[in-house]
Design a protein around this motif. Structure first.
Motif, PDB file in Angstrom:
ATOM      1  N   SER A 120       0.860  -1.178   0.000  1.00 32.33           N
ATOM      2  CA  SER A 120       0.000   0.000   0.000  1.00 32.33           C
ATOM      3  C   SER A 120       0.899   1.231   0.000  1.00 32.33           C
ATOM      4  N   ILE A 121       1.038   1.840  -1.173  1.00 27.01           N
ATOM      5  CA  ILE A 121       1.978   2.950  -1.353  1.00 27.01           C
ATOM      6  C   ILE A 121       1.196   4.200  -1.722  1.00 27.01           C
ATOM      7  N   PRO A 122       1.289   5.275  -0.924  1.00 24.68           N
ATOM      8  CA  PRO A 122       0.595   6.521  -1.276  1.00 24.68           C
ATOM      9  C   PRO A 122       1.068   7.058  -2.633  1.00 24.68           C
ATOM     10  N   GLU A 123       0.149   7.732  -3.327  1.00 26.46           N
ATOM     11  CA  GLU A 123       0.447   8.360  -4.625  1.00 26.46           C
ATOM     12  C   GLU A 123       0.764   7.330  -5.714  1.00 26.46           C
ATOM     13  N   THR A 124       0.250   6.098  -5.549  1.00 26.76           N
ATOM     14  CA  THR A 124       0.469   5.065  -6.569  1.00 26.76           C
ATOM     15  C   THR A 124      -0.614   5.139  -7.638  1.00 26.76           C
TER      16      THR A 124
END
Length: 360
Positions: free
Chosen positions: A173-177
């Protein structure tokens, strides 16, 4: 009473003991995957991560692997798959042992309940050898055996993944993906595309298994998709690295020398002592003035020489033309004089003839 309790509890303990043994069987918690792409031994090991190239040390493992091959390999077709068996350079081939001196890469063990070699390895204590599973499926049975080969050969491969929590990475779960794409051939490899145009390749590997960059460093999900500071850019491993502005293929940003610095660059010039100064500093400006004067002199002198040569050429041409004209005029004057002299003579001759006729 005690005898009754012993008779009641003894079967229960036996059942629990057997269940514990079944759950502890290594093959019972294993998942096998057959990869149809070709790779050398080292690449196959990496693609299996966080699992391993499969072992075939027990009859249960052999049965599971052969069933997988039957379900995947076309009829009447020979097959060769990498398995996790290797002989290191400093180890010797021992033909009397089941694994012939090879070891399982999973745990460096030389133990095996099953030993079937289609080709015996040559006795040697030098060089690295790997083992592959070779065979053929005829529609009803599978004939198979191990063969020793060079580790640089390219074969399909079979991976084994333990179903333990520490062996599996959670969905990242990576922000801005923007996109997460699972590699079609390696389920442990994920391609990440960020809204910031940053692209990363993440690999689930290690013990415990976690998402890492291709150089093995754990990923910081909170910063993975963030842009780097000015003067830096993401490399293939997701790290911010310095941009060398002086190596710009479109040309140097400086009029003089360019020196790359961490996150930036300097435009400098060097004085007679080799000391560097900023391009806009007075020492550099003085050098520019001197160099400009020298450059002007270098341009002016050739121009003056060219002008002088042109003037000389014009004079020579003018003199030549004048001489030609004077020569032509002189020739015309001579011709005119000759014509006049001839005319005078003719008139004189005519006069004398007339006088002679009168006298007669």
């Amino acid at each position: 009473m005690a005898g009754w309790l012993f008779c009641c509890w003894t079967p229960l303990w036996i059942v629990l003991f057997l269940l514990s043994n079944v759950s502890a069987d290594p093959s019972s918690s294993s998942k096998y995957t057959l990869h149809q792409t070709r790779a050398n031994f080292e690449d196959a090991m990496q693609r299996c991560s966080p699992g391993v190239l499969t072992t075939i040390a027990t009859q249960q493992e052999v049965d599971d692997i052969l069933k997988l091959i039957i379900d995947s390999v076309p009829l009447q077709e020979n097959f060769t798959f990498w398995v996790g068996l290797k002989k290191a350079k400093n180890q010797c081939v021992v033909l009397s042992q089941p694994l012939k001196g090879f070891r399982w890469t999973e745990n460096s063990s030389e133990e095996s309940q099953v030993s079937r070699w289609a080709q015996q390895p040559a006795e040697t204590c030098t060089g690295v050898l790997c083992a592959a599973l070779m065979g053929k499926f005829d529609g009803s049975t599978v004939s198979w055996g191990l063969i020793p080969v060079t580790c640089k050969s390219s074969y399909h491969f079979i991976c084994k993944l333990k179903n333990r929590p520490t062996d599996v990475c959670q969905h990242p779960s990576i922000p801005e993906t923007r996109f997460l794409t699972l590699d079609s051939d390696n389920s442990s490899l994920v391609q990440v595309e960020c809204w910031s145009t940053v692209r990363l390749n993440l690999l689930c590997s290690g013990r415990p298994a976690m998402w890492r960059t291709l150089d093995g460093l754990p990923v910081n999900f909170s910063t993975a998709c963030l842009k780097c500071s000015n003067g830096f850019q993401k490399d293939a491993f997701g790290s911010c690295v310095d941009v060398d502005e002086c190596a710009n293929p479109d040309g140097s940003p400086c009029r003089r020398s360019c020196v790359n610095t961490e996150g930036s660059y300097r435009c400098v010039c060097s004085d007679a002592d080799g000391e560097q100064h900023d391009e806009d500093s007075p020492p550099c400006q003085d050098q520019v003035t001197v160099e400009d004067s020298g450059a002007l002199s270098g341009i002016l002198i050739p121009v003056l020489i060219a002008v002088a040569a042109l003037v000389v050429l014009v004079v020579v041409v003018a003199v030549t033309v004048k001489c030609c004209l004077m020569r032509r005029s002189k020739k015309r004057a001579i011709k005119a004089a000759e014509k006049m002299a001839m005319k005078s003579k003719q008139e004189k001759d005519s006069f004398q003839t007339a006088n002679e006729k009168t006298a007669t």
